[in-house]
Design a protein around this motif. Structure first.
Motif, PDB file in Angstrom:
ATOM      1  N   SER A 203      14.235   5.214   4.779  1.00 60.37           N
ATOM      2  CA  SER A 203      14.482   6.187   5.568  1.00 60.37           C
ATOM      3  C   SER A 203      13.688   6.605   6.719  1.00 60.37           C
TER       4      SER A 203
ATOM      5  N   GLN B 102      17.055  -1.086  -0.709  1.00 62.41           N
ATOM      6  CA  GLN B 102      16.049  -1.229   0.313  1.00 62.41           C
ATOM      7  C   GLN B 102      15.223  -2.789   0.178  1.00 62.41           C
TER       8      GLN B 102
ATOM      9  N   ARG C  66       8.389  -0.992  -9.525  1.00 61.32           N
ATOM     10  CA  ARG C  66       8.750  -0.216  -8.119  1.00 61.32           C
ATOM     11  C   ARG C  66       9.471  -1.406  -7.227  1.00 61.32           C
TER      12      ARG C  66
ATOM     13  N   ASN D 157       0.797  -1.128  -0.087  1.00 66.76           N
ATOM     14  CA  ASN D 157       0.026   0.079   0.161  1.00 66.76           C
ATOM     15  C   ASN D 157       0.789   1.142   0.036  1.00 66.76           C
ATOM     16  N   ALA D 158       1.946   1.318   0.726  1.00 63.96           N
ATOM     17  CA  ALA D 158       2.891   2.433   0.920  1.00 63.96           C
ATOM     18  C   ALA D 158       3.553   2.730  -0.849  1.00 63.96           C
ATOM     19  N   ILE D 159       3.702   1.308  -1.394  1.00 70.17           N
ATOM     20  CA  ILE D 159       4.443   1.381  -2.788  1.00 70.17           C
ATOM     21  C   ILE D 159       3.612   2.031  -3.742  1.00 70.17           C
ATOM     22  N   ILE D 160       2.296   1.456  -3.901  1.00 76.95           N
ATOM     23  CA  ILE D 160       1.605   1.299  -5.293  1.00 76.95           C
ATOM     24  C   ILE D 160       0.793   2.648  -5.030  1.00 76.95           C
ATOM     25  N   ARG D 161       1.039   3.494  -6.323  1.00 77.81           N
ATOM     26  CA  ARG D 161       0.411   4.886  -6.527  1.00 77.81           C
ATOM     27  C   ARG D 161      -0.826   4.791  -7.212  1.00 77.81           C
TER      28      ARG D 161
ATOM     29  N   THR E 225      10.681   6.284  -1.180  1.00 75.97           N
ATOM     30  CA  THR E 225      10.953   7.667  -0.381  1.00 75.97           C
ATOM     31  C   THR E 225       9.625   8.524  -0.205  1.00 75.97           C
ATOM     32  N   LEU E 226       9.668   9.441   0.500  1.00 71.39           N
ATOM     33  CA  LEU E 226       8.340  10.252   0.518  1.00 71.39           C
ATOM     34  C   LEU E 226       7.925  10.958  -0.782  1.00 71.39           C
TER      35      LEU E 226
ATOM     36  N   THR F 168       7.884   9.238  -3.550  1.00 68.40           N
ATOM     37  CA  THR F 168       7.497   8.199  -4.284  1.00 68.40           C
ATOM     38  C   THR F 168       6.511   7.364  -3.512  1.00 68.40           C
ATOM     39  N   ILE F 169       6.092   7.693  -2.564  1.00 65.75           N
ATOM     40  CA  ILE F 169       5.187   6.784  -1.556  1.00 65.75           C
ATOM     41  C   ILE F 169       3.751   6.987  -2.030  1.00 65.75           C
ATOM     42  N   ASN F 170       3.040   6.102  -1.899  1.00 69.60           N
ATOM     43  CA  ASN F 170       1.535   6.193  -2.046  1.00 69.60           C
ATOM     44  C   ASN F 170       1.167   7.692  -1.560  1.00 69.60           C
ATOM     45  N   PRO F 171       0.733   8.566  -2.529  1.00 72.16           N
ATOM     46  CA  PRO F 171       0.101   9.626  -1.714  1.00 72.16           C
ATOM     47  C   PRO F 171      -0.909   9.770  -0.855  1.00 72.16           C
TER      48      PRO F 171
ATOM     49  N   GLY G 138       9.518   7.967 -13.064  1.00 71.19           N
ATOM     50  CA  GLY G 138       9.850   6.545 -13.226  1.00 71.19           C
ATOM     51  C   GLY G 138      11.309   6.558 -14.069  1.00 71.19           C
ATOM     52  N   SER G 139      12.174   7.486 -13.947  1.00 68.62           N
ATOM     53  CA  SER G 139      13.492   7.223 -14.509  1.00 68.62           C
ATOM     54  C   SER G 139      14.352   5.863 -14.068  1.00 68.62           C
TER      55      SER G 139
ATOM     56  N   THR H 217       9.971   7.848   5.818  1.00 73.99           N
ATOM     57  CA  THR H 217       9.211   7.099   5.436  1.00 73.99           C
ATOM     58  C   THR H 217       8.734   5.897   6.358  1.00 73.99           C
TER      59      THR H 217
ATOM     60  N   TYR I  75       4.195  12.093  -8.139  1.00 75.69           N
ATOM     61  CA  TYR I  75       4.398  11.120  -9.282  1.00 75.69           C
ATOM     62  C   TYR I  75       5.688  11.054  -9.581  1.00 75.69           C
ATOM     63  N   PHE I  76       6.552  10.081  -9.437  1.00 77.64           N
ATOM     64  CA  PHE I  76       7.863   9.751  -9.681  1.00 77.64           C
ATOM     65  C   PHE I  76       7.977   9.645 -11.213  1.00 77.64           C
TER      66      PHE I  76
ATOM     67  N   THR J 155       6.088   1.870 -14.241  1.00 74.40           N
ATOM     68  CA  THR J 155       7.218   1.811 -13.258  1.00 74.40           C
ATOM     69  C   THR J 155       7.545   0.943 -12.763  1.00 74.40           C
TER      70      THR J 155
END
Lengths: 481, 533
Positions: free
Chosen positions: A310, A282, A212, A148-152, B57-58, B60-63, B43-44, A313, B40-41, A210
């Motif tokens: 970090s 990570q 992740r 949940n933290a990773i997927i946007r 990181t903050l 790229t974390i799910n907003p 994606g590079s 996070t 939104y990162f 992307t």
């Protein structure tokens, strides 16, 4: 007017997600059980349900003494419970802030997180930070929190092995992300192929995704393979080069049935590599009390450990955990006991070792019995279960069977498994629930039925399978060549 | 970094903004990053890893994770933990020698004792060896032994360590259904019951099903328990506020519901559900049955799912009010069960049992079509099942010892003692708060909290602004620093803009209450002396 919550206006992500372990086969098996048929549930890694006894020590400590502190106060308690269980109960109660009935810190009781860190250090030889360890109601909750933290959005892809444990595919769907599959190679003992990994990532990127994170399940579920150190190094390098978080599902680390590849944690390999990668890559590692020789599935206990994430996070992940207040306290205590079991010299040590060894040795035997049993069946090929709790035989279904399945409106392996269930009461999970190459079919069964029941179960399976193949085959049948 | 919130008028949900942002401290580590620029990162692809930022990181974390908040364990609590640590390392470093945690409904952490009968049954169920040996069986009351045997017979292989059915052990659900029937006078179906690790995960499941996008909204009371605002943000929907009326003891007006609904509709939001917390949290009011009937009618007419958070159903302290479940109320009206989609929540964390650390509870799901129930089952099955001890406790809570049972007398006296003590503490604290200058406090009809309103002088409001903090958060922080008392500022729950409150639990043990009262009174006087106009 349509109802306020109808299938049509349901969150699409909920519709999309599937979890076969408790899906169609399981529901049908439950129906049949209600009708009075004897069912052998081999669909889920649930040892105690199939007769495995709980270890005595933790049950004495946690359950009896921590649960009912009035027992601790009784002057005769020493006559009923060994002294070390009493000491341990007092120890864990002192770590709580009000006994088993109080919410703990949302990350878990600090004293227990410290014990987990100490366990990790003993296991790997590198220090671990309790602040980066979060206890959860089972490893599954931890996996969901991290994903949940990773997927946007659906543009975020997560690399998942195929076959995989469908918690991953279901959670990715539910969270609106994209699953990026990488195929394990059955003919190479379910080995992981870097070339295939690279291809999967390239393809995902060409679709505008992307990538992740990457999931590895070691030992594997449903496939059971144990990764070698070289393999793990490759994976870590790959993640580093491609800027991926590595998610290491290591819940079966105690379940190893061969001696060539003992368990080695992703974290140990990472730290051994040294250099920038060990400080930058990570990694999130998952563990549980549900598996191993403990099998305490019903307690819902587990943890995840973050490496190179970090503090800011970590704070955010903590924040989300805090909305659910705290993981259940008895489960946390089980985890504490698991990572710091009785030591040589403790009163309960002998019995504890005897019980644990008993379970593990039996699992090892059963893994072999099942593999051999499947391999003796017509059109069935089965890799050896190196670890975990499952057997994942490939069933080579003849074309006529596949046609019959289509006619019945079922996926071929579901068709086979339903017939197996109706004929023998053996409840499995079809391979399509885990993912497989197109046109290749499997089923997953656990190795958990009691040892004395195994010969009869395998005989029953063989009879069904060979009759089935007889029924649907052309004259030649399939060769194993 | 100045964090004065001035979100653009384009933002639909200003209330959410108020709840989420006003409490920010500059030193707070949460949600302090670039929420004003796109998250939104791009994606590079990194080659060689070390040149680029790590994948998580903050930035790229799910907003949605960044957006959600949960004040109960938020900044004031975090500060309290820091002070606790400082006291431990350096006794005497603060003008108090202990923290008094009044921030969270966690009774056992403040000395409330578990119910003996419940713990007996649990110990026996989890270590049946105790049952099998005569000498150990003797430690336990006869009806606890009987109940444990009954429960173990409902569990395959007597295996409390095994995963159960996803909805929970059938026999336990049968018991709960009987308990619901005894409570309401109407039948309940065990297949409608989903046992979960506390009521909170159940809320997540239902909200997840309802919210498809930011265009879907859920009506929530203001003030509310921030599980709702937090999970709505986490699942990407919109919170639609409806204000409870402090002047009429936090009354719920249908006209207010209607207004808010219409306003949201005109903005293009589809309102999917109505959350009602009864008894209320943080407000403690117990709804009158007539009010509840109006609410059911409203949901029916507007096509809303009714989410009835009833976790405090056993916490009612006033003789003129009584708890009625929404299930009972809707069944007593002209509707059939299939007409009112209703999710009723109960928990083992509250009441007189307070078993928060177990994580147990259930949702009773009625009035939904079978396809939706399958979907609820499916999402619940991802966690396989809830923990077994919690399931057993839920069945004990809904079916406690009865007249004639061996343990009935001791059970009743334990229960009575706890509930009457809670009522006394509620009254003592309410009176104390009302005696403070500029403070008014509605009575706690139920639940576990008081939610007083403070008229903060202009000087105090300015002092708060100067350190970039909401005025009530500023007050709570000063209170904590001066006295060690931990409360949660009203901005964490929502309030009418320009008003200030804080939530204080009634849970410190009775012998600690005088200390809480005297420290609070002394502090408040000093605070007002300093900041009075």
């Amino acid at each position: 007017m349509s109802k306020p919550l109808d299938y049509e206006n349901l969150n699409e992500n909920v519709k999309k997600c599937q979890y076969a372990v408790r899906g169609e086969l399981y529901l049908r098996a439950s129906e049949l059980q209600k009708e009075g048929k004897k069912i052998i549930f081999t669909n889920v890694g649930n040892p105690h349900a199939l007769g495995q006894k709980p270890l005595t020590f933790p049950r004495q400590v946690v359950i009896a003494l921590c649960q009912a502190p009035f027992l601790l106060d009784d002057p005769n308690v020493g006559l009923v419970f060994p002294a070390d269980t009493i000491a341990r109960a007092k120890h864990y109660l002192s770590l709580t802030s009000g006994g088993l009935g109080a919410y703990s810190d949302s990350r878990g009781i600090p004293g227990i997180r410290k014990e987990v860190a100490e366990f990790i250090e003993r296991r790997d030889g590198y220090p671990s930070d309790p602040e980066l360890i979060f206890l959860t109601d089972g490893a599954s909750k931890g996996v969901m929190q991290i994903l949940n933290a990773i997927i946007r959005s659906d543009r975020d892809g997560i690399l998942v092995p195929v076959p995989q444990y469908p918690l991953y595919s279901a959670t990715i769907s539910l969270l609106g992300g994209s699953l990026v599959p990488y195929y394990l190679e059955e003919t190479a003992n379910w080995g992981l192929d870097i070339v295939n990994l690279r291809q999967s990532v390239a393809q995902a990127r060409s679709q505008g995704k992307t990538v992740r994170a990457m999931v590895i399940i070691n030992p594997g579920n449903p496939t059971g393979q144990c990764l070698s150190e070289a393999n793990l190094k490759e994976v870590l390098k790959f993640c580093y080069e491609n800027n991926l978080v590595l998610l290491g599902d290591e819940v079966y680390q105690q379940n190893i049935y061969q001696d060539e590849r003992p368990f080695i944690s992703a974290r140990k390999v990472l730290m051994d590599m040294g250099g920038p990668i060990s400080k930058e890559l990570q990694l999130v590692s998952f563990h549980t009390v549900s598996k191993g020789y403990w099998g305490e599935c019903g307690q819902r206990g587990g943890y995840f450990e973050m490496t190179n994430v970090s503090p800011k996070t970590v704070e955010e992940i903590y924040k989300v955990a805090s909305i659910s207040l705290s993981p259940n306290v008895p489960g946390q205590i089980f985890l504490g006991l698991m990572v710091s079991p009785p030591k040589p010299g403790d009163i309960s040590y002998e019995r504890f070792v005897r019980e644990s060894k008993g379970v593990l040795e039996s699992l090892r035997r059963r893994a072999q019995i099942m593999t051999d049993g499947f391999n003796s069946c017509r059109n069935v090929v089965c890799n050896f279960t190196e670890g975990a709790m499952y057997s994942f035989p490939q069933i080579r279904l003849p074309p006529k069977a596949i046609e019959a399945a289509k006619k019945a409106g079922k996926v071929p392996d579901v068709f086979y498994c339903l017939k197996l269930l109706e004929a023998t009461g053996i409840s499995t999970v079809p391979g399509s629930g885990f993912g497989q190459k197109d046109g290749v079919f499997h089923l997953r069964t656990t190795i958990l039925p009691a040892e004395e029941d195994m010969p009869a179960i395998m005989a029953s399976f063989k009879k069904f399978n060979d009759d089935f193949m007889e029924q649907y085959e052309d004259y030649r049948g399939y060769s194993r060549m | 970094m100045r964090r004065f919130v001035a979100h653009s008028a384009r933002r639909r949900n200003n209330f959410t903004t108020c709840v989420l942002r006003h409490c920010t401290l500059p030193l707070r580590l949460w949600s302090s990053t670039s929420t004003s620029k796109p998250c939104y990162f791009s994606g590079s692809v990194a080659s060689g890893g070390s040149a680029s930022a790590p994948p998580l990181t903050l930035d790229t974390i799910n907003p949605k994770v960044l957006k959600c908040e949960y004040a109960v364990l938020g900044e004031t609590f975090i500060l309290a933990q820091r002070l606790q640590q400082e006291l431990k390392e350096n006794p005497g470093s603060h003008p108090f020698n202990e923290l008094l945690y009044c921030n969270i409904g966690n009774p056992h952490s403040l000395g409330q004792q578990p119910i003996t009968f419940f713990r007996e049954v649990l110990a026996l169920c989890d270590h049946p060896v105790l049952l099998d040996r005569a000498e150990t069986r003797g430690y336990f009351s006869a009806d606890a032994v009987e109940r444990a045997l009954q429960i173990l017979n409902q569990i395959p292989e007597r295996a409390t360590g095994a995963y159960s059915h996803t909805q929970g052990i059938k026999g336990l659900r049968d018991t709960i259904a009987s308990g619901i029937e005894a409570r309401d006078g109407y039948p309940a179906d065990p297949n409608d019951i989903f046992l979960i690790d506390g009521a909170s995960p159940a809320v997540h499941i239902i909200i997840q099903l309802l919210l498809r996008s930011e265009e879907d909204g859920i009506l929530c009371p203001i003030p509310q328990y921030p599980l709702y605002s937090g999970s709505i943000a986490l699942h990407g929907g919109s919170l639609v506020p409806y204000y409870l009326d402090e002047e009429t003891e936090w009354g719920l007006e249908i006209s207010e519901l209607k207004n808010q609904l219409e306003t949201e509709k005109s903005k293009g939001i589809t309102v999917r559900a109505l959350v009602v917390i009864n008894p209320g949290n943080p407000t403690g009011q117990v709804l009158a049955e007539s009010n509840q009937r109006e609410i059911v009618d409203f949901c029916k007419n507007e096509g809303l799912v009714l989410i009835a958070d009833e976790v405090y159903q056993e916490n009612v302290y006033v003789p003129d009010k009584k708890f009625h479940s929404f299930k009972k109320v809707s069944q007593s009206m002209k509707y059939g069960m299939e007409d009112i989609p209703l999710v009723s929540l109960q928990s083992i964390s509250k009441g007189y049992y307070g078993e928060c650390g177990r994580r147990g509870g259930y949702m009773e799901v009625t009035g939904f079509c079978s396809e939706i129930r399958e979907q609820i089952y499916k999402v619940a099955s991802l966690d396989t099942c809830s923990n077994i001890s919690g399931q057993i406790l839920a069945s004990l809570v809904m079916n406690p010892p009865k007249v004639g049972d061996d343990s009935y007398e001791s059970f009743s006296s334990e229960k009575e003692a706890i509930l009457s003590s809670l009522a006394r503490r509620a009254k003592t604290l309410e009176d104390a708060l009302n005696s403070l200058e500029g403070v008014t406090c509605n009575r706690a009809e139920g639940a576990m909290y008081l939610f007083p309103r403070i008229e903060l002088p202009k000087k105090a409001i300015e002092a708060a602004k100067a350190v970039n903090t909401a005025p009530d958060a500023f007050y709570a922080r000063c209170l904590l620093n001066a006295t060690g008392i931990v409360v949660i500022p009203g901005c964490g729950f929502g309030q009418v803009p320009g008003q200030w409150h804080f939530r204080c639990t009634i849970l410190p043990q009775e012998d600690k209450i005088p200390i809480v009262v005297s420290r609070l009174t002394e502090f408040h006087k000093a605070f007002m002396d300093e900041f009075r106009n």
